[in-house]
Design a protein around this motif. Structure first.
Motif, PDB file in Angstrom:
ATOM      1  N   GLU A  86     -28.221  24.925 -54.022  1.00  0.00           N
ATOM      2  CA  GLU A  86     -27.050  25.296 -53.113  1.00  0.00           C
ATOM      3  C   GLU A  86     -26.375  26.676 -53.457  1.00  0.00           C
ATOM      4  N   HIS A  87     -26.527  26.816 -54.984  1.00  0.00           N
ATOM      5  CA  HIS A  87     -25.698  27.969 -55.390  1.00  0.00           C
ATOM      6  C   HIS A  87     -26.343  29.120 -55.041  1.00  0.00           C
ATOM      7  N   LYS A  88     -27.807  29.146 -54.974  1.00  0.00           N
ATOM      8  CA  LYS A  88     -28.688  30.447 -54.347  1.00  0.00           C
ATOM      9  C   LYS A  88     -28.348  30.282 -52.817  1.00  0.00           C
ATOM     10  N   ALA A  89     -28.093  29.344 -51.974  1.00  0.00           N
ATOM     11  CA  ALA A  89     -27.964  29.505 -50.641  1.00  0.00           C
ATOM     12  C   ALA A  89     -26.525  30.165 -50.269  1.00  0.00           C
ATOM     13  N   HIS A 125     -17.361  37.016 -45.693  1.00  0.00           N
ATOM     14  CA  HIS A 125     -16.826  35.911 -45.224  1.00  0.00           C
ATOM     15  C   HIS A 125     -16.367  34.669 -46.006  1.00  0.00           C
ATOM     16  N   ASP A 126     -17.436  34.348 -46.911  1.00  0.00           N
ATOM     17  CA  ASP A 126     -17.511  33.022 -47.802  1.00  0.00           C
ATOM     18  C   ASP A 126     -17.298  33.643 -49.230  1.00  0.00           C
ATOM     19  N   ILE A 127     -16.265  34.545 -49.231  1.00  0.00           N
ATOM     20  CA  ILE A 127     -15.909  35.094 -50.855  1.00  0.00           C
ATOM     21  C   ILE A 127     -15.114  33.868 -51.421  1.00  0.00           C
ATOM     22  N   GLY A 128     -14.784  33.047 -50.812  1.00  0.00           N
ATOM     23  CA  GLY A 128     -14.017  31.977 -51.323  1.00  0.00           C
ATOM     24  C   GLY A 128     -15.001  30.919 -52.130  1.00  0.00           C
ATOM     25  N   ARG A 129     -16.191  30.894 -51.555  1.00  0.00           N
ATOM     26  CA  ARG A 129     -17.084  30.113 -52.245  1.00  0.00           C
ATOM     27  C   ARG A 129     -17.654  30.827 -53.571  1.00  0.00           C
ATOM     28  N   PHE A 130     -17.646  32.100 -53.676  1.00  0.00           N
ATOM     29  CA  PHE A 130     -18.068  32.920 -54.770  1.00  0.00           C
ATOM     30  C   PHE A 130     -17.106  32.525 -55.720  1.00  0.00           C
ATOM     31  N   VAL A 131     -15.691  32.434 -55.582  1.00  0.00           N
ATOM     32  CA  VAL A 131     -14.816  32.117 -56.343  1.00  0.00           C
ATOM     33  C   VAL A 131     -14.868  30.897 -56.874  1.00  0.00           C
ATOM     34  N   LEU A 132     -15.220  29.807 -56.184  1.00  0.00           N
ATOM     35  CA  LEU A 132     -15.397  28.501 -56.611  1.00  0.00           C
ATOM     36  C   LEU A 132     -16.811  28.605 -57.648  1.00  0.00           C
ATOM     37  N   PHE A 133     -17.750  29.146 -57.072  1.00  0.00           N
ATOM     38  CA  PHE A 133     -18.670  29.313 -58.089  1.00  0.00           C
ATOM     39  C   PHE A 133     -18.391  29.691 -59.483  1.00  0.00           C
ATOM     40  N   ALA A 136     -14.813  27.089 -60.411  1.00  0.00           N
ATOM     41  CA  ALA A 136     -14.783  25.635 -60.318  1.00  0.00           C
ATOM     42  C   ALA A 136     -16.232  25.101 -59.652  1.00  0.00           C
ATOM     43  N   PRO A 137     -17.240  25.453 -60.469  1.00  0.00           N
ATOM     44  CA  PRO A 137     -18.585  25.070 -60.191  1.00  0.00           C
ATOM     45  C   PRO A 137     -18.783  23.566 -59.691  1.00  0.00           C
ATOM     46  N   ASP A 142     -19.503  19.081 -56.006  1.00  0.00           N
ATOM     47  CA  ASP A 142     -19.088  17.795 -55.000  1.00  0.00           C
ATOM     48  C   ASP A 142     -18.937  17.988 -53.819  1.00  0.00           C
ATOM     49  N   THR A 143     -18.746  19.109 -53.373  1.00  0.00           N
ATOM     50  CA  THR A 143     -18.639  19.420 -51.848  1.00  0.00           C
ATOM     51  C   THR A 143     -20.083  19.145 -51.196  1.00  0.00           C
ATOM     52  N   ASP A 144     -21.100  19.982 -51.931  1.00  0.00           N
ATOM     53  CA  ASP A 144     -22.424  19.776 -51.406  1.00  0.00           C
ATOM     54  C   ASP A 144     -23.045  18.262 -51.590  1.00  0.00           C
ATOM     55  N   ALA A 145     -22.520  17.520 -52.668  1.00  0.00           N
ATOM     56  CA  ALA A 145     -23.015  16.214 -52.733  1.00  0.00           C
ATOM     57  C   ALA A 145     -22.451  15.453 -51.571  1.00  0.00           C
ATOM     58  N   ILE A 146     -21.484  15.450 -51.121  1.00  0.00           N
ATOM     59  CA  ILE A 146     -20.998  14.945 -50.038  1.00  0.00           C
ATOM     60  C   ILE A 146     -21.900  15.085 -48.817  1.00  0.00           C
TER      61      ILE A 146
END
Length: 279
Positions: A86-89, A125-133, A136-137, A142-146
């Motif tokens: 999920e992180h590599k994705a 566009h998804d720089i926010g997901r890099f911040v979470l990575f 707040a990994p 948890d987001t991907d688990a749902i």
């Protein structure tokens, strides 16, 4: 940044005639590096007279060697290795979205969107997901688990987990990184599927966001639907029309036919870039 990117930056020879080209090529594959270069070029330290919206202009202004020196100094201790699929994705998706968005802007002549800007906005566009990575990994996991299956489902899941979305996080991050307004605005609105109908927004910006949104859907499809490559071109076209087009876009005039033919090539091109970085 990815360890592979950092290692390749550090081993570059500044006396090489192709030094600039190598730095530029690496930046086009790694969103954290691209955001750093673009942000530094637009910061007070660089003091540009006008916003710098492209990597080429940013590297020309700041200088490739300066960028490599800064990266080496600031980032050696901040290397995050994506181990989970999920992180590599996240990296793969950013490169794919950028590649597809640039392609769309080149072949869609009625849109007045610069392909380089489309690539940059797609990459970030998804720089926010890099911040979470980075910060707040567990929230990311948890987001991907749902689970979410399409681009428009992700912010709904994030609202349940975080009370906010990666779009808003990305907007804050873009501002702190001194990224151009157009990049931060795309990061904030790339899940706002009604913005293409907002007459108060500039026409070119609405077209840019639409292109990023469509590219986003196509990349997510390529990641979430493993057997999509088994579809024939006509079948893929039907799937795209049914699952990657939002009704709110109205008369979108997007080149679905050409994309159905070109998508395997675009994804393969993007994934080879990602694989070269160890993603």
């Amino acid at each position: 940044m990815l360890p592979g990117v950092l290692f390749q930056l550090m081993k570059l020879n500044s006396d090489d005639d192709e030094f600039y080209d190598h730095v530029y090529a690496l930046a086009k594959t790694d969103p954290p590096l691209a955001s750093f270069i673009l942000g530094y070029a637009n910061s007070a330290a660089s003091s540009p007279n006008n916003p710098i919206n492209s990597l080429q202009a940013a590297l020309t202004r700041v200088g490739s060697q300066t960028i490599v020196d800064l990266i080496t100094t600031l980032s050696v201790s901040k290397v995050f290795i994506p181990s989970l699929p999920e992180h590599k994705a996240i990296w793969r998706h950013s490169i794919e979205t950028a590649t597809i968005a640039s392609f769309i802007s080149k072949i869609t002549h009625h849109h007045d969107v610069d392909p380089d800007l489309a690539y940059m906005c797609g990459l970030l566009h998804d720089i926010g997901r890099f911040v979470l990575f980075q910060f707040a990994p567990k929230a990311l996991d948890d987001t991907d688990a749902i689970g979410w299956a399409a681009a428009d489902e992700l912010p709904l899941v994030e609202q349940k987990i975080l009370g906010t979305s990666h779009s808003e996080i990305g907007y804050i991050a873009c501002n702190k990184l001194h990224l151009p307004n157009v990049v931060s605005s795309v990061a904030r609105h790339h899940h706002n599927y009604n913005i293409c109908n907002n007459s108060k927004a500039p026409k070119t910006f609405r077209e840019l966001v639409l292109i990023i949104q469509f590219a986003d859907f196509l990349s997510v499809m390529a990641i979430k639907v493993p057997d999509w490559k088994q579809l024939k071109t006509n079948e893929l076209k039907t799937y795209i029309n049914n699952h990657c087009i939002m009704k709110s876009w109205g008369d979108h005039q997007l080149p679905v036919d050409m994309l159905a033919e070109a998508l395997p090539m675009l994804i393969d091109k993007s994934d080879k870039l990602a694989e070269s970085l160890g993603v």
